[in-house]
Design an enzyme around this catalytic site. Structure first.
Site, mmCIF file in Angstrom:
data_model
loop_
_atom_site.group_PDB
_atom_site.id
_atom_site.type_symbol
_atom_site.label_atom_id
_atom_site.label_comp_id
_atom_site.label_asym_id
_atom_site.label_seq_id
_atom_site.Cartn_x
_atom_site.Cartn_y
_atom_site.Cartn_z
ATOM 1 N N SER A 123 0.720 -1.121 -0.116
ATOM 2 C CA SER A 123 0.017 0.113 -0.003
ATOM 3 C C SER A 123 0.937 1.358 0.037
ATOM 4 O O SER A 123 0.571 2.280 -0.387
ATOM 5 C CB SER A 123 -1.094 -0.006 1.278
ATOM 6 O OG SER A 123 -0.327 -0.226 2.437
ATOM 7 N N HIS A 161 -5.416 -2.936 -2.620
ATOM 8 C CA HIS A 161 -4.824 -2.007 -3.732
ATOM 9 C C HIS A 161 -4.808 -2.836 -5.211
ATOM 10 O O HIS A 161 -4.287 -2.356 -6.061
ATOM 11 C CB HIS A 161 -3.667 -1.486 -3.421
ATOM 12 C CG HIS A 161 -3.752 -0.544 -2.255
ATOM 13 N ND1 HIS A 161 -4.410 0.976 -2.538
ATOM 14 C CD2 HIS A 161 -3.690 -0.649 -1.120
ATOM 15 C CE1 HIS A 161 -4.387 1.424 -1.252
ATOM 16 N NE2 HIS A 161 -3.906 0.676 -0.393
ATOM 17 N N LYS A 214 -11.880 0.794 -1.986
ATOM 18 C CA LYS A 214 -10.988 1.628 -2.769
ATOM 19 C C LYS A 214 -11.413 1.586 -4.361
ATOM 20 O O LYS A 214 -12.454 2.641 -4.547
ATOM 21 C CB LYS A 214 -9.655 1.056 -2.618
ATOM 22 C CG LYS A 214 -9.230 1.345 -1.108
ATOM 23 C CD LYS A 214 -7.960 0.667 -0.555
ATOM 24 C CE LYS A 214 -7.589 1.095 0.737
ATOM 25 N NZ LYS A 214 -6.810 0.241 1.444
HETATM 26 C C1 LIG Z 1 -6.862 0.146 2.998
HETATM 27 C C2 LIG Z 1 -6.142 -1.137 3.354
HETATM 28 C C3 LIG Z 1 -7.020 -2.067 4.332
HETATM 29 C C4 LIG Z 1 -8.142 -1.583 5.281
HETATM 30 O O1 LIG Z 1 -9.296 -1.786 4.319
HETATM 31 P P1 LIG Z 1 -10.294 -0.717 4.805
HETATM 32 O O2 LIG Z 1 -11.717 -1.124 3.949
HETATM 33 O O3 LIG Z 1 -10.133 0.676 4.556
HETATM 34 O O4 LIG Z 1 -10.467 -0.991 6.414
HETATM 35 C C5 LIG Z 1 -6.196 -3.295 4.332
HETATM 36 N N1 LIG Z 1 -5.188 -3.866 3.673
HETATM 37 C C6 LIG Z 1 -4.565 -2.824 2.844
HETATM 38 C C7 LIG Z 1 -3.281 -3.576 2.347
HETATM 39 C C8 LIG Z 1 -5.089 -1.643 2.860
HETATM 40 O O5 LIG Z 1 -4.484 -0.682 1.872
#
Ligand SMILES: *Cc1c(COP(=O)(O)O)cnc(C)c1O
Length: 398
Positions: A176, A204, A235
């Protein structure tokens, strides 16, 4: 001075204090920030679906039909058609037998890891994994072996040492903060050899990599070979929530034992409906994924042309190495003055000395906007005498 005030002051002194900023209007290539229009380069709404009329319409319709909230955990009274339809569609999209929804990615990771590993066992976690994975490892009470980033030899050594106690290998698919991709083929081989489960977090990667945006596991041709694929809806899919794909036995086990599933209210039906509409859009308009990667390449090239040290792989996450936390925040402030909104990323999100300005690209950005942004960053970096730091770029995942 109270103890809390002291700790806040300490954060200020180290350049680590954070604050919220108010964004006017929905996510998009341009947003207003504190009243000024800026180019948004820090949103994970990669495909421009958060504000898509069909996604919003689906949410509105579901709100009228099913209400604003689910009312309870899905095991109590909160299981509704929008949840089960979305699960079926996600499982098919990812090429798995079954999918289980969670309230968020954070909840999916903590609940799943803690359910799949326990005391007396060992979890293997990449050192650059997301905080929710780290917390899942902690909650599991298993011993955690943190292997060096992407280092399959280090992992292999740890697996050998753990022997029969090896329970789970867990990794981000796309990292990330660095934007590089995990060595998935090698991880599958090691998991097989050591009779250990493999879990990949595609937060991602979904909507960004692989055929039709199916993710990093699909991109590596490993659908079904990775035991547990986790992904998020917040996302590229523009909504909120998360899911875990696996065989039916595993999702049934998680439904019964993952505490963040059992003891937490189901996703609001409008959110689940929005997720489904976004997934349908992704499947019917896969060209959005191609535009995202073209845009990522454009920004990477334009930043490199400015003499900046761009790290990571080829994904839509584009880190520019700075090193020092305070310098990073200065640069992000200067860049914002020039109308470009990107986040400075500091410890504890990344290791000390590897602070960076992190850009995320959207499929909806225009080429000229990305080139303009790169010029603005280049000018700000030259003015501050930072960027292009060889030592700092060595700290970014190569
Ligand atoms: C954003 C993210 C999460 C968390 O997801 P949310 O739905 O925002 O709680 C978990 N793992 C990774 C790699 C992320 O980038």
């Amino acid at each position: 001075m109270t103890e809390i005030a002291e700790r806040l002051e300490e954060l200020q002194d180290q350049g680590l204090h954070r604050r919220l900023r108010l964004v006017g209007g929905p996510q998009g290539p341009l947003v207003t920030l504190d009243g000024n229009q800026v180019l948004l380069l820090c949103s994970n709404d990669y495909l421009g679906l958060a504000n898509h009329p069909r996604v919003k319409g689906a949410a509105a319709e579901a709100a009228m039909r099913w209400g604003a909230g689910a009312g309870a955990s899905r095991l109590i009274s909160g299981n509704m058609q929008p949840h089960s339809r979305l699960e079926k569609r996600l499982a098919a999209f990812k090429g798995y037998e079954s999918a289980l929804l969670f309230g968020s990615g954070y909840l999916a990771n903590t609940g799943t890891i803690a359910a799949l590993a326990g005391s007396g066992e060992v979890v293997f976690s990449d050192e650059l994994n997301h905080a929710s994975i780290i917390d899942g490892c902690r909650l599991s009470r298993a011993e955690t072996f943190v292997y060096r980033h992407g280092d399959v030899e280090h992992l292999s050594w740890g697996l050998q040492k753990a022997g029969e106690r090896a329970a789970l290998i867990v990794t981000d698919g796309v990292f990330s903060m660095d934007g590089d991709v995990a060595p998935l083929v090698d991880l599958v081989t090691l998991a097989r050899r050591h009779d250990c489960r493999l879990m990949v977090d595609e937060a991602h990667a979904t909507g960004a990599l692989g055929p039709g945006g199916r993710g990093s596991v699909a991109a590596a041709g490993l659908s079904g070979e990775v035991d547990v694929v986790m992904g998020t809806l917040g996302k590229a899919l523009g909504s909120y929530g998360a899911y875990v794909c696996a065989d039916r036995e595993t999702t049934d086990y998680l439904l019964n034992t993952a505490r963040s599933f059992v003891f937490s209210t189901a996703l609001p039906p409008p959110v689940a409906a929005a997720g489904l509409a976004a997934l349908e859009l992704l499947e019917s308009q896969p060209d959005r994924v191609g535009r995202l990667s073209t845009n990522a390449a454009t920004l990477r090239q334009a930043l490199t042309d400015e003499g900046l040290a761009v790290g990571g792989g080829e994904t839509q996450i584009v880190p520019v190495a700075v090193g020092d936390a305070k310098a990073t925040m200065e640069l992000s402030g200067q860049v914002l003055e020039r109308g470009v909104f990107a986040q400075g990323i500091r410890p504890p999100t990344v290791p000390v000395g590897s602070s960076r300005l992190r850009f995320t690209v959207m499929s909806t950005h225009r080429r000229e906007e990305l080139q303009h942004a790169a010029r603005a960053v280049g000018a700000a970096a030259r003015e501050l005498g930072i960027g292009g730091d060889r030592h700092a770029v060595a700290q970014l995942a190569a």
